[in-house]
Scaffold this motif. Structure first.
Motif, PDB file in Angstrom:
ATOM      1  N   GLN A   1       0.875  -1.240   0.049  1.00 50.01           N
ATOM      2  CA  GLN A   1      -0.101   0.167  -0.017  1.00 50.01           C
ATOM      3  C   GLN A   1       0.762   1.312  -0.179  1.00 50.01           C
ATOM      4  OE1 GLN A   1      -2.603  -0.364   3.346  1.00 50.01           O
ATOM      5  NE2 GLN A   1      -3.916  -2.110   2.423  1.00 50.01           N
TER       6      GLN A   1
ATOM      7  N   LYS B   1      -0.029   7.536   3.217  1.00 52.61           N
ATOM      8  CA  LYS B   1      -1.006   8.434   3.048  1.00 52.61           C
ATOM      9  C   LYS B   1      -0.666   9.367   1.885  1.00 52.61           C
ATOM     10  CE  LYS B   1      -1.991   8.670   7.922  1.00 52.61           C
ATOM     11  NZ  LYS B   1      -1.895   9.481   9.225  1.00 52.61           N
TER      12      LYS B   1
ATOM     13  N   LEU C   1      -1.701   7.390  -1.241  1.00 55.71           N
ATOM     14  CA  LEU C   1      -3.251   7.307  -1.446  1.00 55.71           C
ATOM     15  C   LEU C   1      -3.685   8.782  -1.806  1.00 55.71           C
ATOM     16  CD1 LEU C   1      -4.232   5.205   1.631  1.00 55.71           C
ATOM     17  CD2 LEU C   1      -3.675   4.516  -0.820  1.00 55.71           C
ATOM     18  N   LYS C   2      -3.019   9.701  -1.251  1.00 57.48           N
ATOM     19  CA  LYS C   2      -3.462  11.021  -1.724  1.00 57.48           C
ATOM     20  C   LYS C   2      -3.040  11.349  -3.181  1.00 57.48           C
ATOM     21  CE  LYS C   2      -2.536  15.977  -0.694  1.00 57.48           C
ATOM     22  NZ  LYS C   2      -2.035  17.192   0.454  1.00 57.48           N
TER      23      LYS C   2
ATOM     24  N   THR D   1      -5.808   9.593  -5.021  1.00 50.24           N
ATOM     25  CA  THR D   1      -7.249  10.108  -5.115  1.00 50.24           C
ATOM     26  C   THR D   1      -7.263  11.281  -5.999  1.00 50.24           C
ATOM     27  OG1 THR D   1      -7.194   9.455  -2.663  1.00 50.24           O
ATOM     28  CG2 THR D   1      -8.830  11.198  -3.518  1.00 50.24           C
TER      29      THR D   1
ATOM     30  N   ILE E   1      -5.271  -0.365  -2.590  1.00 49.51           N
ATOM     31  CA  ILE E   1      -5.466   1.148  -2.366  1.00 49.51           C
ATOM     32  C   ILE E   1      -6.743   1.289  -1.306  1.00 49.51           C
ATOM     33  CG2 ILE E   1      -6.188   3.168  -3.407  1.00 49.51           C
ATOM     34  CD1 ILE E   1      -3.397   2.369  -4.015  1.00 49.51           C
TER      35      ILE E   1
ATOM     36  N   THR F   1      -9.001   3.146  -0.071  1.00 48.75           N
ATOM     37  CA  THR F   1      -9.538   4.204  -0.105  1.00 48.75           C
ATOM     38  C   THR F   1     -11.066   4.184  -0.508  1.00 48.75           C
ATOM     39  OG1 THR F   1      -8.917   4.644  -2.415  1.00 48.75           O
ATOM     40  CG2 THR F   1      -7.598   5.608  -0.863  1.00 48.75           C
TER      41      THR F   1
ATOM     42  N   GLU G   1     -12.610   5.814  -2.444  1.00 45.83           N
ATOM     43  CA  GLU G   1     -13.056   5.817  -4.026  1.00 45.83           C
ATOM     44  C   GLU G   1     -12.455   4.834  -4.870  1.00 45.83           C
ATOM     45  OE1 GLU G   1     -12.196   9.750  -2.366  1.00 45.83           O
ATOM     46  OE2 GLU G   1     -11.268   7.856  -2.001  1.00 45.83           O
TER      47      GLU G   1
ATOM     48  N   ASN H   1     -12.973   1.650  -3.498  1.00 47.86           N
ATOM     49  CA  ASN H   1     -13.725   0.551  -3.085  1.00 47.86           C
ATOM     50  C   ASN H   1     -15.247   0.924  -3.895  1.00 47.86           C
ATOM     51  OD1 ASN H   1     -15.034  -1.396  -1.687  1.00 47.86           O
ATOM     52  ND2 ASN H   1     -15.606  -0.069   0.282  1.00 47.86           N
TER      53      ASN H   1
ATOM     54  N   LYS I   1     -14.123  15.471  -3.129  1.00 49.64           N
ATOM     55  CA  LYS I   1     -12.764  16.313  -3.215  1.00 49.64           C
ATOM     56  C   LYS I   1     -13.238  17.709  -2.954  1.00 49.64           C
ATOM     57  CE  LYS I   1      -8.627  17.041  -3.941  1.00 49.64           C
ATOM     58  NZ  LYS I   1      -8.590  18.617  -4.051  1.00 49.64           N
TER      59      LYS I   1
ATOM     60  N   ASP J   1     -13.058  12.650   8.679  1.00 45.47           N
ATOM     61  CA  ASP J   1     -13.387  11.395   7.475  1.00 45.47           C
ATOM     62  C   ASP J   1     -14.550  12.037   6.473  1.00 45.47           C
ATOM     63  OD1 ASP J   1     -11.551   9.888   8.481  1.00 45.47           O
ATOM     64  OD2 ASP J   1     -12.745   8.803   9.744  1.00 45.47           O
TER      65      ASP J   1
END
Length: 324
Positions: free
Chosen positions: A87, A143, A146-147, A150, A213, A215, A217, A219, A250, A323
């Protein structure tokens, strides 16, 4: 005629009358007419009933797919070390990570022991350097990755939408993203293409994305693709709705970040104030503050202050984290 003959004739007439009563509607066409009339009256509702049955079956398929994904996500909450490394986008193996953690723990323990001269503090440094610092570094890398994902993922979804509306197969759209998108989106879709090459279906390959991932998004995307592959439907419209949801999320995240900027600035000031005061005191009166690390009591107090500052920073970080 005797009574026995009369009884036989009466029973015969009754039987003949009952048979005629039952057979006459079929001979006259009344039964066929009633069936036809009933068919004409219920043809519309029957069709609607068929559509309702199809909609019910579709909803059942969607519910089953969602339940399967929820069960899979519940199992993924306990992430292994290999999963965490994947990840974070690192090429380290499990053995390499453990070796690096041992090296970091030994180096931290040595530095703290040389500064304090206390083996207890050295043992605490071993724990912090061997378990805390590598975990924090791994979480930070995760993080950051993942940012980036996204930020780039809605553009990848738009590519699929335009390709599907133009008549391209879904697999070709995924290949376009795997070759032209920015990292880490390109690498994730390349793994989907490689999984397809090995014989997995598109839905099975996409379902593995949330494992790498974690996140909402990714999923959501896996849910949309899985449901469309199992239950059918307009993929372009479903992905258009998904793209709109992702962009609205976003916007909401940016709005929350802007509204909490004052609280974050206050947290940064409060967290840096003790360090700044200690530096200023050391510059102006070094002999006064040196007692914190020259004497045993001062080192204990300094270690306790460090632990309390770390705990307070953690609490403030949780207070300003939301969140979406």
């Amino acid at each position: 005629m005797d009574s026995r003959s009369l009884l036989i004739i009466g029973l015969s007439l009754a039987a003949a009358s009952g048979a005629a009563y039952l057979i006459f509607p079929y001979l006259s066409g009344d039964v066929r007419g009633e069936k036809r009339q009933a068919h004409l009256l219920t043809r519309g509702p029957v069709a609607r009933g068929d559509r309702q049955v199809d909609a019910t079956a579709r909803r059942k398929q969607v519910a089953d797919s969602l339940k399967e994904l929820e069960q899979r996500n519940a199992k993924q909450k306990k992430r292994s070390l290999e999963t965490r490394i994947a990840q974070a986008g690192l090429s380290l193996s499990k053995q390499g990570y453990l070796i690096a953690s041992c090296f970091a723990g030994g180096l931290t323990a040595l530095l703290i022991f040389l500064l304090s001269g206390n083996p207890i503090f050295g043992g605490a440094g071993l724990v912090i350097g061997g378990f805390g610092l590598p975990s924090v570094w791994l979480s930070t890398m995760t993080k950051r990755r993942l940012k980036k994902f996204t930020l780039e993922f809605p553009n990848a979804v738009d590519v699929i939408i335009r390709g599907v509306k133009a008549g391209l197969p879904l697999a070709d759209c995924l290949r376009i993203i795997a070759s032209e998108a920015a990292e880490p989106v390109r690498g994730e879709f390349r793994q989907i293409i490689e999984a397809q090459t090995l014989g997995l279906s598109i839905s099975e390959a996409v379902e593995r994305m949330p494992e790498r991932i974690p996140t909402p998004e990714a999923n959501f995307f896996a849910i949309v693709i899985t449901i469309q592959q199992k239950a059918g439907g307009n993929l372009g419209e479903a992905l258009s709705n998904l793209s709109r949801v992702l962009r609205e999320r976003k916007k909401m995240a940016d709005k929350v970040k802007a509204m909490s900027s004052e609280a974050r600035a206050s947290a940064y000031i409060i967290g840096s104030l003790p360090i700044a005061v200690a530096l200023l005191v050391y510059i102006t009166s070094p002999a006064y503050i040196e007692q914190l690390w020259l004497k045993e009591t001062g080192r204990v107090v300094l270690f306790a202050c460090f632990c309390m500052m770390a705990f307070g920073t953690f609490v403030m970080n949780k207070m300003i984290s939301f969140d979406i």
